[in-house]
Design a protein around this motif. Structure first.
Motif, short mmCIF file in Angstrom:
data_model
loop_
_atom_site.label_atom_id
_atom_site.label_comp_id
_atom_site.label_asym_id
_atom_site.label_seq_id
_atom_site.Cartn_x
_atom_site.Cartn_y
_atom_site.Cartn_z
N GLU A 127 60.13 -36.18 36.24
CA GLU A 127 61.39 -35.89 35.55
C GLU A 127 61.71 -34.40 35.61
O GLU A 127 62.87 -34.00 35.76
N SER A 128 60.68 -33.57 35.51
CA SER A 128 60.87 -32.12 35.60
C SER A 128 61.39 -31.73 36.98
O SER A 128 62.27 -30.87 37.11
N VAL A 129 60.82 -32.34 38.02
CA VAL A 129 61.28 -32.08 39.39
C VAL A 129 62.73 -32.51 39.54
O VAL A 129 63.57 -31.76 40.06
N GLN A 130 63.05 -33.73 39.09
CA GLN A 130 64.43 -34.24 39.19
C GLN A 130 65.40 -33.35 38.43
O GLN A 130 66.52 -33.09 38.90
N ASN A 131 65.00 -32.89 37.26
CA ASN A 131 65.84 -32.01 36.45
C ASN A 131 66.08 -30.69 37.18
O ASN A 131 67.21 -30.19 37.21
N SER A 132 65.05 -30.13 37.78
CA SER A 132 65.19 -28.88 38.52
C SER A 132 66.12 -29.06 39.73
O SER A 132 66.95 -28.20 40.01
N LEU A 133 65.97 -30.18 40.43
CA LEU A 133 66.86 -30.45 41.56
C LEU A 133 68.31 -30.60 41.09
O LEU A 133 69.23 -30.11 41.74
N GLY A 134 68.49 -31.25 39.95
CA GLY A 134 69.83 -31.44 39.41
C GLY A 134 70.51 -30.14 39.00
O GLY A 134 71.74 -30.05 38.98
N HIS A 135 69.69 -29.12 38.69
CA HIS A 135 70.23 -27.82 38.31
C HIS A 135 70.13 -26.80 39.45
O HIS A 135 70.24 -25.59 39.23
#
Length: 99
Positions: free
Chosen positions: A7-15
């Motif tokens: 989730e942290s990786v996905q969140n970073s990609l999203g931002h």
């Protein structure tokens, strides 16, 4: 823990925080090695314009999504024959490739 890192990786990609996504995903792959996590790391590298890193990470993988990402990295590097081979393996004429 694996879900939290993913989730942290996905969140970073999203931002659009690609360096952070790569760092977190490298930790994810170190702690929980799997082809799915490797795909996520390769995607992070591709987002960060590091096709060569994704290429070396995915070379020899077997899952359809991995082969697609490998072909994409080959395309970015100008290795069109290798990209075609990844998408249409000669020994598997009915192989599927997810996009």
């Amino acid at each position: 823990m694996e879900t939290l890192l993913t989730e942290s990786v996905q969140n970073s990609l999203g931002h659009f925080m690609y360096h952070n996504a790569i760092f977190m995903c490298e930790r994810l792959c170190a702690e929980f090695p799997s082809e799915t996590n490797t795909q996520l790391l390769a995607g992070c590298y591709l987002h960060n314009q590091q096709a060569y890193a994704a290429y070396h990470l995915l070379k020899g993988t077997s899952m359809a999504q991995s082969r697609y990402l490998f072909a994409l990295s080959c395309f970015h590097m100008g290795l069109l024959t290798e990209a075609e081979t990844a998408l249409c393996p000669p020994n598997e004429p009915t192989a599927e490739v997810d996009s």
